[in-house]
Design an enzyme around this catalytic site. Sequence first.
Site, PDB file in Angstrom:
ATOM      1  CG  LEU A 178      89.935 -27.819  19.382  1.00 20.79           C
ATOM      2  CD1 LEU A 178      90.860 -28.684  20.508  1.00 20.79           C
ATOM      3  CD2 LEU A 178      89.476 -29.351  19.023  1.00 20.79           C
ATOM      4  CE1 TYR A 179      91.066 -22.932  12.298  1.00 21.26           C
ATOM      5  CE2 TYR A 179      90.763 -21.215  13.378  1.00 21.26           C
ATOM      6  CZ  TYR A 179      90.887 -21.822  12.620  1.00 21.26           C
ATOM      7  OH  TYR A 179      91.947 -20.807  11.253  1.00 21.26           O
ATOM      8  CB  ALA A 180      92.163 -20.891  19.215  1.00 24.32           C
ATOM      9  CB  THR A 190      94.614 -27.136  16.133  1.00 25.32           C
ATOM     10  OG1 THR A 190      93.311 -26.237  15.331  1.00 25.32           O
ATOM     11  CG2 THR A 190      93.526 -28.182  17.221  1.00 25.32           C
ATOM     12  CE  LYS A 191      94.936 -23.236  11.734  1.00 23.56           C
ATOM     13  NZ  LYS A 191      95.704 -23.080  10.251  1.00 23.56           N
TER      14      LYS A 191
END
Length: 455
Positions: free
Chosen positions: A256-258, A260-261
């Site tokens: 999810l971090y990736a 959002t980026k």
Amino acid sequence: MASPPDTSKNPKLERYNSYIRRVNSTKLLAASSKLLFRVTLLVALVLILFFTLNYPPISDQITNKDNHHRHIHTTQTLLSSAFYGSGASWEKQVRHSSTPRRPNGFSILVTGAAGFVGTHCSLALKKRGDGVLGLDNFNSYYDPSLKRARQQLLKQHEIFIVEGDLNDSELLAKLFDIVPFTHVLHLAAQAGVRYAMENPQSYVSSNIAGFVSLLEVAKAAVPQPSIVWASSSSVYGLNTQNPFSESHRTDQPASLYAATKKAGEEIAHTYNHIYGLSFTGLRFFTVYGPWGRPDMAYFFFTKDILQGKPINIYQTQDGKAVARDFTYIDDVVKGCVGALDTAAKSTGSGGKKRAPAQLRVYNLGNTAPVPVEKLVGILEGLLGVKAKKHVIKMPRNGDVPFTHANVSLAYRDFGYKPTTDLATGLRKFVKWYVSYYGIGSRVKKEIESKTDNNE
């Protein structure tokens, strides 16, 4: 003999006197109420005059209705100013910190200024004479005391950090009203791949909603700033081509971090296309060094090794070593500064695009992937302690097994060239770590001895 006094009229006289007293009392009460109202009105007028002097009205030049949110100097702003700062004194700090000291210097808003990369970039920019104003919400994702210590470090160099959140559009509007920023170095974000499985909403709030909130204010600014912002090497996700190049696909995020980026990169494209904002996205590859993040492997490995705790070293599901393109903080700072120096001006004005604007993205890595087990070996040598290692399979938590940066594009456009190998960078980190946390003199002497022999 004199006759007794006549008292037959006394009851009437008493009733009359009582009536007169009530009338007088009513008049006195009415007069007092009028006086109190006038005093209250006078105090209110004095307060309004005071706040008006400390918070001058907005310029009448900007009349675009789409920009009204950016120019709110109303009662709500005035009432909330006590939270942001202390009126004229607070604004003076904001202006002083953001004023450049060199000819043609930049005035830069650094979001996430109390973070790892934000602190180092702020110091480098201030040192060369740029004006730097920080913004940070000091959240508790990791130990806030480390962020406060960084804040004190910045304060020693006359860098002021405004404590606030990206989603506070009113605060952002106020800062842009006070300072005509030439650049924004946007580093604030919810970091960490694994934490996204615990608190996904924090990533959406910071990395997407917070980014949009910042851009909504920046698009309406006069002048519009150029924006350099932190994307991530994680956007390459399940890409198997190596080394990772900016031309490779980034539509398969593994966390999810990736995601959002990657969403941030698409949002930047949209605001560039519609509003003329100039963007430079920087894909960082595993940044490490002094004042680093405690949630990073090199940091908590150091802590656990010194405390005699076992550490987990991941392998892929098929038994291969996990490797990372570890990038030393000084190299990343040079990349950020180079990106700022070559960022073209935005082409919009007051939210309206006037011409095509610059849109770029670069890798900032070290170009030399190192197996995590080798990183542990270097730490063992620096600390003089053997690690208790558990080699285990990598869980399905969004981490990728391998990263490797191709930085030829950044080298071509602004001379980015990493110069710090992992052993040298870790030696500098460990030296800082034992000093900051007050580790025993035996470890300090051992590290200092290794440092002296290698420098």
